[in-house]
Design an enzyme around this catalytic site. Structure first.
Site, PDB file in Angstrom:
ATOM      1  N   HIS A  63      -2.684  40.230  -5.437  1.00 15.36           N
ATOM      2  CA  HIS A  63      -1.869  40.048  -6.763  1.00 15.36           C
ATOM      3  C   HIS A  63      -2.916  40.081  -7.845  1.00 15.36           C
ATOM      4  CE1 HIS A  63       1.458  37.501  -8.775  1.00 15.36           C
ATOM      5  NE2 HIS A  63       0.564  38.240  -9.201  1.00 15.36           N
ATOM      6  N   ARG A  97       7.644  34.628 -19.527  1.00 15.40           N
ATOM      7  CA  ARG A  97       7.216  33.310 -20.217  1.00 15.40           C
ATOM      8  C   ARG A  97       5.767  33.269 -20.220  1.00 15.40           C
ATOM      9  NH1 ARG A  97       7.474  33.879 -14.706  1.00 15.40           N
ATOM     10  NH2 ARG A  97       5.820  33.291 -13.658  1.00 15.40           N
ATOM     11  N   GLU A 121      11.180  49.152  -1.613  1.00 15.88           N
ATOM     12  CA  GLU A 121       9.233  49.412  -1.808  1.00 15.88           C
ATOM     13  C   GLU A 121       9.219  49.850  -0.474  1.00 15.88           C
ATOM     14  OE1 GLU A 121       7.554  47.304  -4.203  1.00 15.88           O
ATOM     15  OE2 GLU A 121       9.393  47.160  -6.027  1.00 15.88           O
ATOM     16  N   LYS A 122       7.786  51.471  -0.616  1.00 15.49           N
ATOM     17  CA  LYS A 122       6.967  50.327   0.877  1.00 15.49           C
ATOM     18  C   LYS A 122       5.969  49.168   0.332  1.00 15.49           C
ATOM     19  CE  LYS A 122       3.203  52.883   3.411  1.00 15.49           C
ATOM     20  NZ  LYS A 122       4.027  52.628   4.603  1.00 15.49           N
ATOM     21  N   PHE A 123       6.160  48.881   1.420  1.00 15.09           N
ATOM     22  CA  PHE A 123       4.893  47.557   1.573  1.00 15.09           C
ATOM     23  C   PHE A 123       3.378  47.823   1.730  1.00 15.09           C
ATOM     24  CE2 PHE A 123       3.626  43.805   3.762  1.00 15.09           C
ATOM     25  CZ  PHE A 123       3.288  43.262   3.247  1.00 15.09           C
ATOM     26  N   VAL A 172       1.957  29.171 -15.894  1.00 15.73           N
ATOM     27  CA  VAL A 172       1.120  28.425 -15.114  1.00 15.73           C
ATOM     28  C   VAL A 172      -0.280  28.574 -15.747  1.00 15.73           C
ATOM     29  CG1 VAL A 172       0.661  26.419 -13.468  1.00 15.73           C
ATOM     30  CG2 VAL A 172       2.892  27.222 -13.349  1.00 15.73           C
ATOM     31  N   LYS A 198       0.450  29.277  -5.965  1.00 15.77           N
ATOM     32  CA  LYS A 198      -0.276  30.164  -6.001  1.00 15.77           C
ATOM     33  C   LYS A 198      -0.916  28.608  -5.864  1.00 15.77           C
ATOM     34  CE  LYS A 198       1.309  33.847  -9.188  1.00 15.77           C
ATOM     35  NZ  LYS A 198       1.452  33.924 -10.635  1.00 15.77           N
ATOM     36  N   GLY A 239       9.210  36.464  -8.222  1.00 17.22           N
ATOM     37  CA  GLY A 239       8.398  35.464  -7.750  1.00 17.22           C
ATOM     38  C   GLY A 239       8.338  35.381  -5.890  1.00 17.22           C
TER      39      GLY A 239
HETATM   40  C1  MV4 Z   1       5.168  43.678  -2.668  1.00 13.92           C
HETATM   41  C2  MV4 Z   1       4.533  43.000  -1.588  1.00 13.92           C
HETATM   42  C3  MV4 Z   1       4.077  44.235  -0.756  1.00 13.92           C
HETATM   43  N1  MV4 Z   1       4.392  45.344  -1.260  1.00 13.92           N
HETATM   44  N2  MV4 Z   1       5.522  44.138  -2.465  1.00 13.92           N
HETATM   45  C4  MV4 Z   1       5.287  38.849  -4.027  1.00 13.92           C
HETATM   46  C5  MV4 Z   1       5.802  37.783  -5.733  1.00 13.92           C
HETATM   47  C6  MV4 Z   1       6.825  39.340  -5.975  1.00 13.92           C
HETATM   48  N3  MV4 Z   1       6.358  39.503  -7.475  1.00 13.92           N
HETATM   49  C7  MV4 Z   1       6.150  41.213  -5.487  1.00 13.92           C
HETATM   50  N4  MV4 Z   1       5.480  40.257  -4.164  1.00 13.92           N
HETATM   51  C8  MV4 Z   1       5.288  41.774  -2.980  1.00 13.92           C
HETATM   52  N5  MV4 Z   1       5.547  42.402  -3.429  1.00 13.92           N
HETATM   53  C9  MV4 Z   1       5.408  45.516  -1.813  1.00 13.92           C
HETATM   54  N6  MV4 Z   1       5.831  47.051  -2.450  1.00 13.92           N
HETATM   55  C10 MV4 Z   1       3.758  42.073  -1.884  1.00 13.92           C
HETATM   56  C11 MV4 Z   1       3.993  40.674  -2.539  1.00 13.92           C
HETATM   57  C12 MV4 Z   1       3.498  39.332  -2.252  1.00 13.92           C
HETATM   58  C13 MV4 Z   1       3.730  38.960  -1.013  1.00 13.92           C
HETATM   59  C14 MV4 Z   1       5.272  39.200  -0.442  1.00 13.92           C
HETATM   60  C15 MV4 Z   1       5.319  38.167   0.778  1.00 13.92           C
HETATM   61  C16 MV4 Z   1       4.603  37.143   0.293  1.00 13.92           C
HETATM   62  C17 MV4 Z   1       3.951  37.272  -0.199  1.00 13.92           C
HETATM   63  C18 MV4 Z   1       3.327  37.384  -1.011  1.00 13.92           C
HETATM   64  C19 MV4 Z   1       1.883  37.290  -1.715  1.00 13.92           C
HETATM   65  C20 MV4 Z   1       1.948  38.519  -2.725  1.00 13.92           C
HETATM   66  C21 MV4 Z   1       2.365  39.071  -2.540  1.00 13.92           C
END
Ligand code: MV4
Length: 448
Positions: free
Chosen positions: A208, A292, A200-202, A295, A237, A164
């Site tokens: 999403h 779970r 991980e690679k970002f 929402v 969200k 999360g």
């Molecule tokens: C990431 C990402 C980009 N690259 N992983 C955020 C919630 C979790 N379920 C996974 N998340 C993310 N993982 C990689 N490899 C982008 C998100 C991400 C996010 C990250 C930081 C702040 C806000 C975000 C919103 C959506 C997704």
């Protein structure tokens, strides 16, 4: 089917679960903290038992106390809702020890999916796409730097016990890797009692996209399509919709198959959600599985006509899925706005307080899930959700029109809400065109 079910939760989801139980002819017991004595769930349930003080650690999180109440009230099942103990494998295990059905997956499945590195390995082995990243843990600075160079910047360090969005560090250079490694570790140790990290690679500004699944105890797994949850701010969200404007029928089938494969690989049962990130080239990657009810589940209910909470309870009672994949129909378009007691003009600061007047929206194709009523006080101890406005239209344009109409009907007098932000969002050109990603909210907040 069960005779009596206890709800180990509060707020709108407690009301939602009571409604499902009423329709299934199951008696309900709500537990509540002293801060929730005047809540709608307490008024609606067949029995209500006060379990402690307002802080969750003194009420809603007390496993032994909850089970004492469950035993005394002779319930057959416990529904944990979302948050609190909903993804706690020790709670599920304790329910099993007491001979009470936990409305959710097994503690084993929850444990395996709760460890994000194990979940990644499971998905990789099953052939579900995952982001490029470390195989297993990152043990020290040196390994972190080597992996960052291998993956190429930007990278993200994540806690295996996180999820999360908690316990994550985005790193764009060597220094941020070194700093991020230590600060993420310290934060994860403090927050989860487990400092293990992976990398991980970002992906920059992905969408999403999550897929709802239902899995029974007999190996039947179906998916109920996707939800686009890209409209979020700091992992909160604000609006969700289905279908996603970014997902074609062909991509939907690929996402759905991947989600079913993921659930089967995890030996998952109950309702669950597989989170994917989707890039601009239609590549998608497994992120995590939420074990779970979520929402945003109502948008899926609006599109498919399937009651997810009733399905979840039926599965926990040992019933077979009554629907096959080919029987699942996706009709029209649904949007959910989360109405929070927060001030969008003050960085979405929580605004608990008394609702001097509360008038929910109504009319055709509108559903409002809420525990609020005129005179109710939003307590400061929990999340700030006042309610969820869910709308339906034959297509996205109609759903947007209904959403605009309905969101303007809601009256909340006494606290600030996210409604002005939703209204702005619903009028934004890029949102109307379906052109948004997880960076969208921050970008539009910067506009004039
Ligand atoms: C990431 C990402 C980009 N690259 N992983 C955020 C919630 C979790 N379920 C996974 N998340 C993310 N993982 C990689 N490899 C982008 C998100 C991400 C996010 C990250 C930081 C702040 C806000 C975000 C919103 C959506 C997704």
């Amino acid at each position: 089917m069960f005779n009596k079910l206890m709800i180990a939760n509060r707020g709108e989801i407690a009301v939602r679960i009571i409604r499902a139980c009423r329709e299934l002819n199951i008696r309900t017991v709500i537990v509540y903290s002293t801060a929730d004595a005047e809540s709608l769930a307490v008024k609606l349930a067949d029995e209500a038992i006060c379990i402690g003080a307002p802080p969750p650690s003194e009420s809603y999180l007390l496993i032994e106390r909850l089970l004492t109440v469950a035993d005394l009230c002779e319930v057959d099942a416990i529904h944990p809702g979302y948050g609190f103990l909903s993804e706690n494998p020790y709670f599920a295990e304790a329910c099993r020890r007491h001979g009470i059905a936990f409305v959710g997956p097994t503690s084993e499945a929850m444990k395996a999916l709760g460890d994000k590195a194990v979940a990644r390995d499971t998905m990789k082995a099953a052939g579900v796409p995952i982001t490029p990243g470390s195989d297993g843990l990152i043990a020290n600075e040196k390994q972190a730097l080597a992996m960052a160079y291998k993956l190429e910047f930007p990278v993200i360090i994540k806690a295996v016990a996180g999820g999360g969005g908690r316990g994550m560090r985005i790193c764009r250079n060597d220094e941020e890797v070194i700093q991020g490694f230590h600060s993420a570790k310290t934060e994860a140790e403090k927050a989860f009692g487990n400092g293990d990290l992976y990398m991980e690679k970002f992906l920059v500004n992905p969408r999403h996209i999550e897929v709802q699944i239902l899995a029974d105890n007999y190996g039947n797994v179906i998916h109920l399509g996707e939800r686009d949850c890209s409209v979020q701010r700091r992992n909160q969200k604000l609006l969700e919709e289905t279908p996603s404007p970014a997902v074609s029928q062909k991509l939907r089938e690929k996402l759905g198959s991947a989600a079913v494969k993921a659930a089967k690989a995890a030996k998952y049962t109950s309702a669950g959600t597989i989170e994917f990130l989707l890039d601009a080239n239609d590549n998608f990657y497994f992120m995590e599985m939420n074990t779970r009810i979520q929402v945003e589940h109502p948008v899926t209910e609006m599109l498919t006509g399937i009651d997810l909470v009733k399905a979840q309870i039926a599965i926990a009672a040992g019933e077979k899925l009554s629907i096959r994949q080919k029987d699942v129909q996706f009709r029209g378009h649904a949007i959910e706005c989360r109405i929070n007691a927060e001030d969008p003009e003050r960085n979405f600061a929580p605004c608990p307080g008394k609702l001097k007047l509360f008038v929910p929206a109504g009319g055709p194709n509108v559903r409002m899930d809420t525990h609020a009523y005129t005179g109710y006080t939003i307590p400061p101890y929990y999340d700030s959700l006042i309610g969820k406005l869910i709308v339906w239209g034959h297509d996205r344009a109609e759903a947007l029109a209904v959403c605009n109409r309905a969101v303007s009907e809601v009256v909340v007098d006494g606290v600030k809400t996210t409604i002005p932000f939703q209204q702005k969002l619903l009028k934004h050109k890029n949102f109307i065109e379906g052109k948004y990603d997880t960076g969208f909210v921050e970008r539009i907040l910067q506009e004039k």
